[in-house]
Design a protein around this motif. Structure first.
Motif, PDB file in Angstrom:
ATOM      1  N   ALA A  64      38.300  48.064  42.923  1.00  0.00           N
ATOM      2  CA  ALA A  64      37.155  48.632  42.435  1.00  0.00           C
ATOM      3  C   ALA A  64      35.722  47.469  42.496  1.00  0.00           C
ATOM      4  CB  ALA A  64      37.486  47.931  40.844  1.00  0.00           C
ATOM      5  N   ALA A  65      34.422  47.665  42.040  1.00  0.00           N
ATOM      6  CA  ALA A  65      33.700  46.838  42.639  1.00  0.00           C
ATOM      7  C   ALA A  65      33.055  45.967  41.648  1.00  0.00           C
ATOM      8  CB  ALA A  65      32.250  47.856  42.970  1.00  0.00           C
ATOM      9  N   ALA A  66      34.148  45.479  40.891  1.00  0.00           N
ATOM     10  CA  ALA A  66      33.473  44.783  39.747  1.00  0.00           C
ATOM     11  C   ALA A  66      35.361  43.703  39.186  1.00  0.00           C
ATOM     12  CB  ALA A  66      33.628  45.446  38.631  1.00  0.00           C
ATOM     13  N   GLY A  75      29.627  46.436  48.261  1.00  0.00           N
ATOM     14  CA  GLY A  75      30.033  46.436  49.721  1.00  0.00           C
ATOM     15  C   GLY A  75      30.983  45.357  49.387  1.00  0.00           C
ATOM     16  N   THR A  76      31.621  44.810  48.133  1.00  0.00           N
ATOM     17  CA  THR A  76      32.954  44.073  48.282  1.00  0.00           C
ATOM     18  C   THR A  76      33.740  44.701  47.133  1.00  0.00           C
ATOM     19  OG1 THR A  76      31.546  42.379  46.813  1.00  0.00           O
ATOM     20  CG2 THR A  76      31.553  42.206  48.590  1.00  0.00           C
ATOM     21  N   VAL A  77      34.699  44.761  46.649  1.00  0.00           N
ATOM     22  CA  VAL A  77      35.778  44.833  46.763  1.00  0.00           C
ATOM     23  C   VAL A  77      36.788  44.015  45.654  1.00  0.00           C
ATOM     24  CG1 VAL A  77      34.681  47.086  46.930  1.00  0.00           C
ATOM     25  CG2 VAL A  77      37.018  46.255  47.727  1.00  0.00           C
ATOM     26  N   ASN A  78      37.595  44.645  45.084  1.00  0.00           N
ATOM     27  CA  ASN A  78      38.677  43.491  44.721  1.00  0.00           C
ATOM     28  C   ASN A  78      39.533  43.709  45.286  1.00  0.00           C
ATOM     29  OD1 ASN A  78      38.216  42.354  41.228  1.00  0.00           O
ATOM     30  ND2 ASN A  78      37.095  44.175  41.937  1.00  0.00           N
ATOM     31  N   ALA A 112      27.623  31.940  37.107  1.00  0.00           N
ATOM     32  CA  ALA A 112      28.967  32.480  37.388  1.00  0.00           C
ATOM     33  C   ALA A 112      28.355  33.882  38.071  1.00  0.00           C
ATOM     34  CB  ALA A 112      29.925  33.666  36.669  1.00  0.00           C
ATOM     35  N   THR A 113      28.013  33.831  40.078  1.00  0.00           N
ATOM     36  CA  THR A 113      26.508  34.385  40.797  1.00  0.00           C
ATOM     37  C   THR A 113      27.956  34.813  41.880  1.00  0.00           C
ATOM     38  OG1 THR A 113      25.400  33.174  40.209  1.00  0.00           O
ATOM     39  CG2 THR A 113      24.294  34.185  41.783  1.00  0.00           C
ATOM     40  N   ALA A 114      28.053  36.640  41.488  1.00  0.00           N
ATOM     41  CA  ALA A 114      28.383  37.291  42.774  1.00  0.00           C
ATOM     42  C   ALA A 114      28.224  36.734  44.111  1.00  0.00           C
ATOM     43  CB  ALA A 114      28.884  38.504  42.972  1.00  0.00           C
ATOM     44  N   VAL A 115      28.764  36.272  45.037  1.00  0.00           N
ATOM     45  CA  VAL A 115      28.356  36.160  45.956  1.00  0.00           C
ATOM     46  C   VAL A 115      29.662  37.128  47.713  1.00  0.00           C
ATOM     47  CG1 VAL A 115      27.836  33.900  45.644  1.00  0.00           C
ATOM     48  CG2 VAL A 115      30.211  34.082  46.833  1.00  0.00           C
ATOM     49  N   LYS A 116      28.912  36.916  48.505  1.00  0.00           N
ATOM     50  CA  LYS A 116      29.524  38.170  49.745  1.00  0.00           C
ATOM     51  C   LYS A 116      29.997  37.104  50.269  1.00  0.00           C
ATOM     52  CE  LYS A 116      29.358  41.694  52.900  1.00  0.00           C
ATOM     53  NZ  LYS A 116      28.356  42.652  53.147  1.00  0.00           N
ATOM     54  N   VAL A 117      31.181  37.063  51.058  1.00  0.00           N
ATOM     55  CA  VAL A 117      31.956  36.036  51.613  1.00  0.00           C
ATOM     56  C   VAL A 117      32.953  36.400  52.981  1.00  0.00           C
ATOM     57  CG1 VAL A 117      33.551  34.050  51.992  1.00  0.00           C
ATOM     58  CG2 VAL A 117      32.611  34.617  50.121  1.00  0.00           C
ATOM     59  N   PRO A 118      32.245  36.058  54.360  1.00  0.00           N
ATOM     60  CA  PRO A 118      33.346  37.288  55.347  1.00  0.00           C
ATOM     61  C   PRO A 118      34.201  36.817  55.707  1.00  0.00           C
ATOM     62  CG  PRO A 118      31.051  35.442  56.158  1.00  0.00           C
ATOM     63  CD  PRO A 118      31.502  35.626  55.230  1.00  0.00           C
ATOM     64  N   GLY A 119      35.094  37.790  55.636  1.00  0.00           N
ATOM     65  CA  GLY A 119      37.006  38.246  55.220  1.00  0.00           C
ATOM     66  C   GLY A 119      37.411  38.296  54.429  1.00  0.00           C
ATOM     67  N   ALA A 120      38.664  39.268  54.894  1.00  0.00           N
ATOM     68  CA  ALA A 120      39.446  39.460  53.750  1.00  0.00           C
ATOM     69  C   ALA A 120      40.431  39.154  53.337  1.00  0.00           C
ATOM     70  CB  ALA A 120      39.687  41.093  54.517  1.00  0.00           C
ATOM     71  N   THR A 121      40.870  39.526  52.172  1.00  0.00           N
ATOM     72  CA  THR A 121      42.052  39.071  51.669  1.00  0.00           C
ATOM     73  C   THR A 121      43.339  39.554  51.208  1.00  0.00           C
ATOM     74  OG1 THR A 121      41.543  36.718  51.512  1.00  0.00           O
ATOM     75  CG2 THR A 121      43.330  37.389  49.734  1.00  0.00           C
ATOM     76  N   VAL A 122      44.164  40.362  51.490  1.00  0.00           N
ATOM     77  CA  VAL A 122      45.083  41.826  50.890  1.00  0.00           C
ATOM     78  C   VAL A 122      45.812  41.274  49.439  1.00  0.00           C
ATOM     79  CG1 VAL A 122      46.918  42.886  50.937  1.00  0.00           C
ATOM     80  CG2 VAL A 122      45.378  42.133  52.540  1.00  0.00           C
ATOM     81  N   GLU A 123      46.347  39.963  48.940  1.00  0.00           N
ATOM     82  CA  GLU A 123      46.219  39.352  48.027  1.00  0.00           C
ATOM     83  C   GLU A 123      45.720  38.005  47.746  1.00  0.00           C
ATOM     84  OE1 GLU A 123      49.799  40.860  45.606  1.00  0.00           O
ATOM     85  OE2 GLU A 123      50.083  42.168  47.034  1.00  0.00           O
ATOM     86  N   GLY A 124      47.133  37.031  47.581  1.00  0.00           N
ATOM     87  CA  GLY A 124      46.556  35.396  47.811  1.00  0.00           C
ATOM     88  C   GLY A 124      45.559  35.276  48.438  1.00  0.00           C
ATOM     89  N   SER A 125      44.971  33.895  47.727  1.00  0.00           N
ATOM     90  CA  SER A 125      44.045  32.521  48.839  1.00  0.00           C
ATOM     91  C   SER A 125      43.926  31.563  47.846  1.00  0.00           C
ATOM     92  CB  SER A 125      42.700  33.695  48.204  1.00  0.00           C
ATOM     93  OG  SER A 125      41.500  34.015  47.608  1.00  0.00           O
ATOM     94  N   THR A 126      43.463  30.612  48.686  1.00  0.00           N
ATOM     95  CA  THR A 126      43.247  29.422  47.917  1.00  0.00           C
ATOM     96  C   THR A 126      41.709  28.755  48.471  1.00  0.00           C
ATOM     97  OG1 THR A 126      44.219  27.315  47.472  1.00  0.00           O
ATOM     98  CG2 THR A 126      43.923  28.126  49.358  1.00  0.00           C
ATOM     99  N   PHE A 162      38.435  36.248  47.498  1.00  0.00           N
ATOM    100  CA  PHE A 162      39.009  36.737  47.252  1.00  0.00           C
ATOM    101  C   PHE A 162      38.421  38.190  47.591  1.00  0.00           C
ATOM    102  CE2 PHE A 162      36.107  36.717  43.574  1.00  0.00           C
ATOM    103  CZ  PHE A 162      36.031  37.901  42.998  1.00  0.00           C
ATOM    104  N   GLY A 163      39.974  39.316  47.857  1.00  0.00           N
ATOM    105  CA  GLY A 163      39.405  40.658  47.983  1.00  0.00           C
ATOM    106  C   GLY A 163      38.976  40.699  49.544  1.00  0.00           C
ATOM    107  N   ASN A 164      38.006  41.803  49.458  1.00  0.00           N
ATOM    108  CA  ASN A 164      36.939  42.089  50.611  1.00  0.00           C
ATOM    109  C   ASN A 164      36.258  41.796  50.197  1.00  0.00           C
ATOM    110  OD1 ASN A 164      35.980  43.465  52.864  1.00  0.00           O
ATOM    111  ND2 ASN A 164      36.815  45.413  52.524  1.00  0.00           N
TER     112      ASN A 164
END
Length: 691
Positions: free
Chosen positions: A378-380, A404-407, A85-99, A70-72
């Motif tokens: 936000a970053a959380a 480096g990732t945000v909601n 629950a472990t935070a991870v970084k994923v390439p790509g960005a989502t403005v709102e919805g994702s699946t 989700f998010g950026n």
């Protein structure tokens, strides 16, 4: 980007180039003709409906919700058990919805931000970009599997959003995970219109049907009191015409969500209007008809400190509460209790204004038993630690994201429920039968079939072809297997074991038996059955015995008391077969004072043929062409006849049968003491299965 506006939100959208639009249109399948009027369903009570099929365990549900994107570039890995629950970084960005699509063992299959579909390596799939969407929709994209085509998934997108009046077009595309070396690719089925041009909205999800072999795609109708349900089977839309459920009031034309309860029986809807009204509805789902029946409906609060626009709603993990969010004007998180409520007013009265949530965003329940709340930019994430407890314990910024990732505004959907897997081929083996015992060399034709209720059988292959004989050539344990394969690649192999045993048989062809002499006998009396043939041209035999026997009746002994023509004996051994014949061209027996007997054309035969180790065909017959007894001709043929004598008896065409063994005597002179018995044309055969 969402920016505050008193009437509507404005979000920047990446424009689709003319070239890309033309390419997308050319690649898409087109639907010609009218889709017809929607099928409007009459409301039904919850009790009369059939719930969507839920066949997965709680552990499988948690595993299938493992990955969030989700998010950026933000993401969460909840682990296979769903308890971390472990935070991870994923390439790509989502403005709102994702699946995100994860299998029931926790393996990521693919995910989508609506405009593109990414494989498990987070690379855009071949043909996976350029999906038609409005990136500003709250639930931009939903995905679900084809049950009858394993490895195939449908991805549904929407162009409906508040910026365009709330409504838009739904499209579906097809992912085949067998392509691109197992990473998956989008097929030529891409951006195919689903329903009418105003059947899409910001709210979009999918739920299994009642039989588990398809899905209902759910969307709301902007500015109308309708929820639409499009039925999909394993090959795609069943008709393209939606089932329409009528609501008590019209939907809004702004933001909205549709989320499914843990047990799949209910949907919670959030719908917002440009007038500022935001409604929550709880609806029962009939998985058989696609009808949604309104159970509760209430408004989110308005006024100072309540937030401006309703944005999302979801059930708590146990389904006792509904959580809802509003954005803009001081975004807020609300909670309402469903447990024990019987009216909408009772639910609305339990409302709690839990906390401010910054810029706000979507609220979603997670596999770890918590609720997560987006806070755009936000970053959380915000976290509801105990969503079903009396005190929900909300922590703003309670889950920090990777640096480096945000909601964004949204949080992801996952595949809802675990519909039943497709039925594999059914293989039935009638022959050989499991555990059956066959005799060595027995002819047993293979008999088997392969069927499937869900697909087409492409092959049905056994150890030998159907109708041909199975292997019974050697004693011992044997295995026979049949494999059925269908056009979905599913296979079923059925194995049976059977035993082959050697046969134990006896067979003897005795043309003449007297005084322990058996001239011309095939296969001697102590030998196991074997194929044999013997012939004696002539017999002239004197009976020598005790002079006092029979009170001296046979004394003095005479020469040439028994004479014959050609004697022939044969025996045959086959698979489960024992057979014998005995033939005498002619014979004369002279016992002065007792009888004189002249016969010709004497023949006997017997046959014992196993059908199985528990059944046999046993038969015997004999024939006498001519017979003269004491100078008198008697017509006998093959009729059984017993003639008493002064001493003993004369039996003609006599048969003795014991179990699978038969002895056939054409002529038997039964005198006191076995030594004196005379048999002419005697055959014996019998066969049984060994151990």
């Amino acid at each position: 980007m969402r920016t505050h506006h008193p009437a509507r939100r404005l979000r920047a959208r990446r424009p689709l180039s003319i070239a890309a639009a033309l390419a997308t249109t050319a690649a898409a399948l087109t639907i010609t003709g009218s889709l017809g009027a929607p099928a409007v369903a009459d409301p039904v009570s919850a009790a009369s409906g059939t719930a969507p099929l839920q066949t997965c365990t709680a552990a499988q549900v948690r595993a299938s919700e493992r990955h969030w994107m989700f998010g950026n570039s933000a993401g969460i890995d909840f682990g296979v058990a769903g308890d971390t629950a472990t935070a991870v970084k994923v390439p790509g960005a989502t403005v709102e919805g994702s699946t995100v699509v994860t299998d029931t063992t926790g393996n990521l299959l693919f995910w989508s931000n609506g405009s593109s579909i990414f494989n498990r390596d987070n690379q855009v799939m071949p043909n996976g970009s350029g999906l038609l969407i409005n990136a500003s929709a709250t639930q931009t994209v939903a995905a679900f599997p084809s049950i009858t085509n394993p490895g195939t998934y449908f991805v549904v997108t929407t162009t409906g959003a508040s910026e365009v009046g709330g409504d838009g077009q739904l499209y579906y595309s097809e992912v085949d995970l067998s392509l691109d070396g197992g990473l998956g690719a989008v097929t030529s089925v891409k951006n195919v219109p689903l329903g009418g041009s105003t059947d899409g909205s910001e709210a979009l999800t999918a739920v299994p049907n009642a039989t588990g072999d398809g899905f209902w795609v759910l969307s709301t109708k902007a500015d109308a009191p309708e929820i639409l349900a499009f039925e999909f089977d394993g090959d795609g839309p069943v008709s393209g015409t939606p089932v329409v459920s009528t609501l008590s009031t019209a939907n809004g034309n702004q933001y909205g969500t549709l989320n499914i309860s843990k047990d799949l029986t209910q949907v919670v809807q959030q719908t917002g209007s440009s007038t500022g009204r935001s409604q929550i509805r709880v609806l029962d789902v009939d998985g058989a008809s696609g009808v949604l029946t309104e159970r509760f409906s209430w408004d989110l609060p308005t006024g100072s400190g309540t937030g401006n626009n309703g944005y999302s709603a979801d059930f708590s993990p146990e389904g006792d509460y509904v959580y809802a969010t509003k954005i803009f004007g001081g975004a807020r998180l609300y909670r309402y209790e469903l447990e024990g409520a019987s009216t909408s007013a009772e639910v609305e009265a339990t409302g709690e204004n839990i906390a401010a949530i910054g810029n706000g965003g979507q609220v979603r329940r997670a596999p770890d038993g918590r609720m997560y709340v987006a806070n755009r930019g936000a970053a959380a994430l915000g976290v509801v630690e105990t969503p079903d407890a009396a005190s929900p314990a909300f922590t703003a910024n309670g889950f920090p994201l990777v640096a480096g990732t945000v909601n964004g505004w949204g949080l992801p959907q996952t595949v809802t429920g675990c519909p039943k897997p497709p039925n594999p081929p059914v293989v039935e083996v009638e022959g050989p039968a499991e555990g059956e015992v066959y005799f060595e060399g027995q002819e047993v034709p293979a008999s088997y079939s392969c069927t499937s209720p869900d697909s087409t059988i492409t092959s049905c292959e056994g150890t030998v072809p159907n109708g041909e004989g199975i292997d019974t050539s050697t004693p011992g344990q044997h295995e026979f297997s049949v494999t059925g394969t269908d056009d979905k690649g599913l296979t079923t192999t059925t194995k049976v074991t059977y035993k082959v045993v050697a046969t134990v048989g006896l067979c003897r062809g005795t043309p003449l038996s007297l005084l322990n002499l058996t001239p011309g006998t095939a296969n001697g009396p102590t030998s196991p059955c074997a194929s044999d043939s013997r012939k004696v041209l002539r017999i002239n035999e004197r009976l020598t015995t005790n002079p006092s026997l029979l009170g001296g009746l046979l004394n003095p002994l005479l020469r040439n008391t028994v004479s014959t023509g050609v004697l022939t004996g044969t025996t045959t051994k086959g698979a489960g077969l024992a057979a014998a014949t005995a033939t005498v061209d002619d014979a004369s027996v002279s016992l002065p004072g007792l009888l004189t007997l002249d016969v010709s054309g004497v023949h006997s035969e017997v046959r014992s043929q196993l059908r199985s180790c528990t059944a046999a065909d046993v038969a015997g017959s004999s024939h006498i062409a001519t017979l003269t007894l004491n100078g008198k001709k008697i017509v006998v043929g093959d009729k059984p006849l017993t003639i008493p004598l002064v001493v003993g008896s004369l039996s003609l065409n006599q048969q003795v049968r014991t179990g699978n063994t038969v002895t056939q005597r054409a002529i038997f002179l039964d005198l006191p003491g076995n030594l004196l018995d005379i048999a002419i044309g005697e055959s014996t055969a019998g066969v049984v299965c060994g151990s």
